[in-house]
Enzyme design. Sequence first.
Site, PDB file in Angstrom:
ATOM      1  N   ASP A   8      40.573  43.979  31.712  1.00 56.54           N
ATOM      2  CA  ASP A   8      40.578  43.001  32.784  1.00 56.54           C
ATOM      3  C   ASP A   8      39.794  43.660  33.930  1.00 56.54           C
ATOM      4  OD1 ASP A   8      41.436  40.811  34.459  1.00 56.54           O
ATOM      5  OD2 ASP A   8      42.842  42.223  35.371  1.00 56.54           O
ATOM      6  N   LEU A   9      39.318  42.866  34.870  1.00 50.42           N
ATOM      7  CA  LEU A   9      38.498  43.431  35.950  1.00 50.42           C
ATOM      8  C   LEU A   9      39.310  43.651  37.235  1.00 50.42           C
ATOM      9  CD1 LEU A   9      35.611  44.175  36.983  1.00 50.42           C
ATOM     10  CD2 LEU A   9      35.339  41.761  37.597  1.00 50.42           C
ATOM     11  N   ASP A  10      39.677  42.519  37.886  1.00 52.22           N
ATOM     12  CA  ASP A  10      40.345  42.589  39.186  1.00 52.22           C
ATOM     13  C   ASP A  10      41.714  43.258  39.065  1.00 52.22           C
ATOM     14  OD1 ASP A  10      38.281  41.013  40.512  1.00 52.22           O
ATOM     15  OD2 ASP A  10      39.102  39.274  39.481  1.00 52.22           O
ATOM     16  N   LYS A  44      47.765  36.360  40.098  1.00 55.29           N
ATOM     17  CA  LYS A  44      46.953  37.371  39.418  1.00 55.29           C
ATOM     18  C   LYS A  44      46.601  36.921  38.010  1.00 55.29           C
ATOM     19  CE  LYS A  44      48.672  41.493  41.772  1.00 55.29           C
ATOM     20  NZ  LYS A  44      49.454  42.713  41.609  1.00 55.29           N
ATOM     21  N   GLY A  45      45.344  37.106  37.645  1.00 56.31           N
ATOM     22  CA  GLY A  45      44.914  36.874  36.264  1.00 56.31           C
ATOM     23  C   GLY A  45      44.551  35.444  35.939  1.00 56.31           C
ATOM     24  N   VAL A  46      45.070  34.481  36.686  1.00 55.96           N
ATOM     25  CA  VAL A  46      44.801  33.081  36.332  1.00 55.96           C
ATOM     26  C   VAL A  46      43.504  32.585  36.981  1.00 55.96           C
ATOM     27  CG1 VAL A  46      47.241  32.565  35.939  1.00 55.96           C
ATOM     28  CG2 VAL A  46      46.252  32.102  38.165  1.00 55.96           C
ATOM     29  N   ARG A  48      40.574  30.322  38.936  1.00 56.77           N
ATOM     30  CA  ARG A  48      40.537  29.853  40.323  1.00 56.77           C
ATOM     31  C   ARG A  48      41.301  28.534  40.505  1.00 56.77           C
ATOM     32  NH1 ARG A  48      34.641  29.274  42.328  1.00 56.77           N
ATOM     33  NH2 ARG A  48      34.601  31.329  41.344  1.00 56.77           N
ATOM     34  N   SER A 114      37.912  38.902  31.647  1.00 55.45           N
ATOM     35  CA  SER A 114      38.311  38.546  33.012  1.00 55.45           C
ATOM     36  C   SER A 114      38.248  37.044  33.239  1.00 55.45           C
ATOM     37  CB  SER A 114      37.373  39.233  34.010  1.00 55.45           C
ATOM     38  OG  SER A 114      37.522  38.675  35.298  1.00 55.45           O
ATOM     39  N   ALA A 115      39.210  36.530  34.014  1.00 56.00           N
ATOM     40  CA  ALA A 115      39.218  35.100  34.345  1.00 56.00           C
ATOM     41  C   ALA A 115      38.174  34.753  35.406  1.00 56.00           C
ATOM     42  CB  ALA A 115      40.597  34.718  34.876  1.00 56.00           C
ATOM     43  N   SER A 116      37.595  35.776  36.016  1.00 50.38           N
ATOM     44  CA  SER A 116      36.757  35.526  37.196  1.00 50.38           C
ATOM     45  C   SER A 116      35.355  35.020  36.858  1.00 50.38           C
ATOM     46  CB  SER A 116      36.629  36.808  38.015  1.00 50.38           C
ATOM     47  OG  SER A 116      35.770  36.595  39.108  1.00 50.38           O
ATOM     48  N   ASN A 118      33.152  35.336  39.092  1.00 45.31           N
ATOM     49  CA  ASN A 118      32.339  36.289  39.859  1.00 45.31           C
ATOM     50  C   ASN A 118      32.212  37.630  39.139  1.00 45.31           C
ATOM     51  OD1 ASN A 118      31.917  34.736  42.394  1.00 45.31           O
ATOM     52  ND2 ASN A 118      34.150  34.825  42.515  1.00 45.31           N
ATOM     53  N   LYS A 145      44.234  32.372  31.359  1.00 42.62           N
ATOM     54  CA  LYS A 145      45.367  33.206  30.946  1.00 42.62           C
ATOM     55  C   LYS A 145      46.630  32.536  31.501  1.00 42.62           C
ATOM     56  CE  LYS A 145      42.578  37.428  31.558  1.00 42.62           C
ATOM     57  NZ  LYS A 145      42.355  38.631  32.385  1.00 42.62           N
ATOM     58  N   GLU A 169      45.521  45.466  31.414  1.00 40.57           N
ATOM     59  CA  GLU A 169      45.807  44.308  32.281  1.00 40.57           C
ATOM     60  C   GLU A 169      46.764  44.655  33.409  1.00 40.57           C
ATOM     61  OE1 GLU A 169      45.765  41.323  33.370  1.00 40.57           O
ATOM     62  OE2 GLU A 169      44.299  40.375  32.094  1.00 40.57           O
TER      63      GLU A 169
HETATM   64  C1  BG6 Z   1      41.166  37.009  38.123  1.00 42.64           C
HETATM   65  C2  BG6 Z   1      42.025  37.313  39.341  1.00 42.64           C
HETATM   66  O1  BG6 Z   1      40.579  38.181  37.663  1.00 42.64           O
HETATM   67  O2  BG6 Z   1      40.134  36.073  38.462  1.00 42.64           O
HETATM   68  C3  BG6 Z   1      42.579  36.022  39.894  1.00 42.64           C
HETATM   69  O3  BG6 Z   1      43.086  38.156  38.958  1.00 42.64           O
HETATM   70  C4  BG6 Z   1      41.459  35.036  40.193  1.00 42.64           C
HETATM   71  O4  BG6 Z   1      43.318  36.310  41.061  1.00 42.64           O
HETATM   72  C5  BG6 Z   1      40.625  34.826  38.930  1.00 42.64           C
HETATM   73  O5  BG6 Z   1      42.000  33.792  40.609  1.00 42.64           O
HETATM   74  C6  BG6 Z   1      39.452  33.880  39.142  1.00 42.64           C
HETATM   75  O6  BG6 Z   1      38.495  34.500  39.961  1.00 42.64           O
HETATM   76  P1  BG6 Z   1      37.212  33.797  40.584  1.00 42.64           P
HETATM   77  O7  BG6 Z   1      36.377  34.968  41.064  1.00 42.64           O
HETATM   78  O8  BG6 Z   1      36.539  33.022  39.486  1.00 42.64           O
HETATM   79  O9  BG6 Z   1      37.686  32.915  41.679  1.00 42.64           O
HETATM   80 MG    MG Z   2      43.683  41.468  37.049  1.00 40.15          MG
END
Ligand code: BG6
Ligand code: MG
Length: 215
Positions: A8-10, A44-46, A48, A114-116, A118, A145, A169
């Site tokens: 996982d990243l963040d 966390k993890g979910v 946006r 990662s869910a992000s 970004n 997730k 994670e």
């Molecule tokens: C996850 C974070 O890695 O990414 C979450 O733990 C965040 O807190 C999710 O909501 C989505 O990120 P982004 O950058 O797409 O808004």
């Molecule tokens: Mg995380």
Amino acid sequence: MIKAAIFDLDGVLVNTSNFHYAAWRDLAGHLGFTLTDEHNERLKGVSRMSALEIVLEIGGLSNLTCEEKLRLAEIKNKRYIDYISQLDESCLLEGALECLNKFKERKIFIALGSASKNARMVLERLKITGYFNAISDGTRAIRAKPDPEVFKIAADDLGVPYDQCLVFEDSIAGIMAAKTAGMKTVGIGDERILHMADITYKSLKEYVLNNQNAL
Ligand code: BG6
Ligand code: MG
């Protein structure tokens, strides 16, 4: 036998979790309520949009239109991007580089889960994109997730069976996702919160120290 390490990243490789939390707190403040650390564990993890739904539920705001929700998610994301504008290698969490190097030396595949949306930008800023044999992120996985999709995409990219993947994670949703996929899990953080993980360490540094021969 572990053939792939999926990170996982963040909150695992980089300290961006604080910035996600700060951006959500700013949004909640703008909407007239407060978020607590306990609420943050649910964010966390979910993804946006899933996180936004949780924030709105906490604030008791149930009847917003789709357009309003998209606008709020956009405000949060702009705020988050502002917060991470100074992000660089110094923001890697302790043990992250060491851990990536150990897996690389041992020829174990390295993937991101990662869910992000970004994630790629963050990896670039940290100058660690080159370590990854596969990148599964919020632009690829449709289901958030605790659905296992994001981890399955990473393993499928690598051609590694799920039970030969080890997932790192920091979120409850992420541990549940990896377990549902049949993967082994290492929680990074507080073991009282991540008690569902197979094993938990405070940081990747502690993981490396305790697994010198077995990485
Ligand atoms: C996850 C974070 O890695 O990414 C979450 O733990 C965040 O807190 C999710 O909501 C989505 O990120 P982004 O950058 O797409 O808004
Ligand atoms: Mg995380």
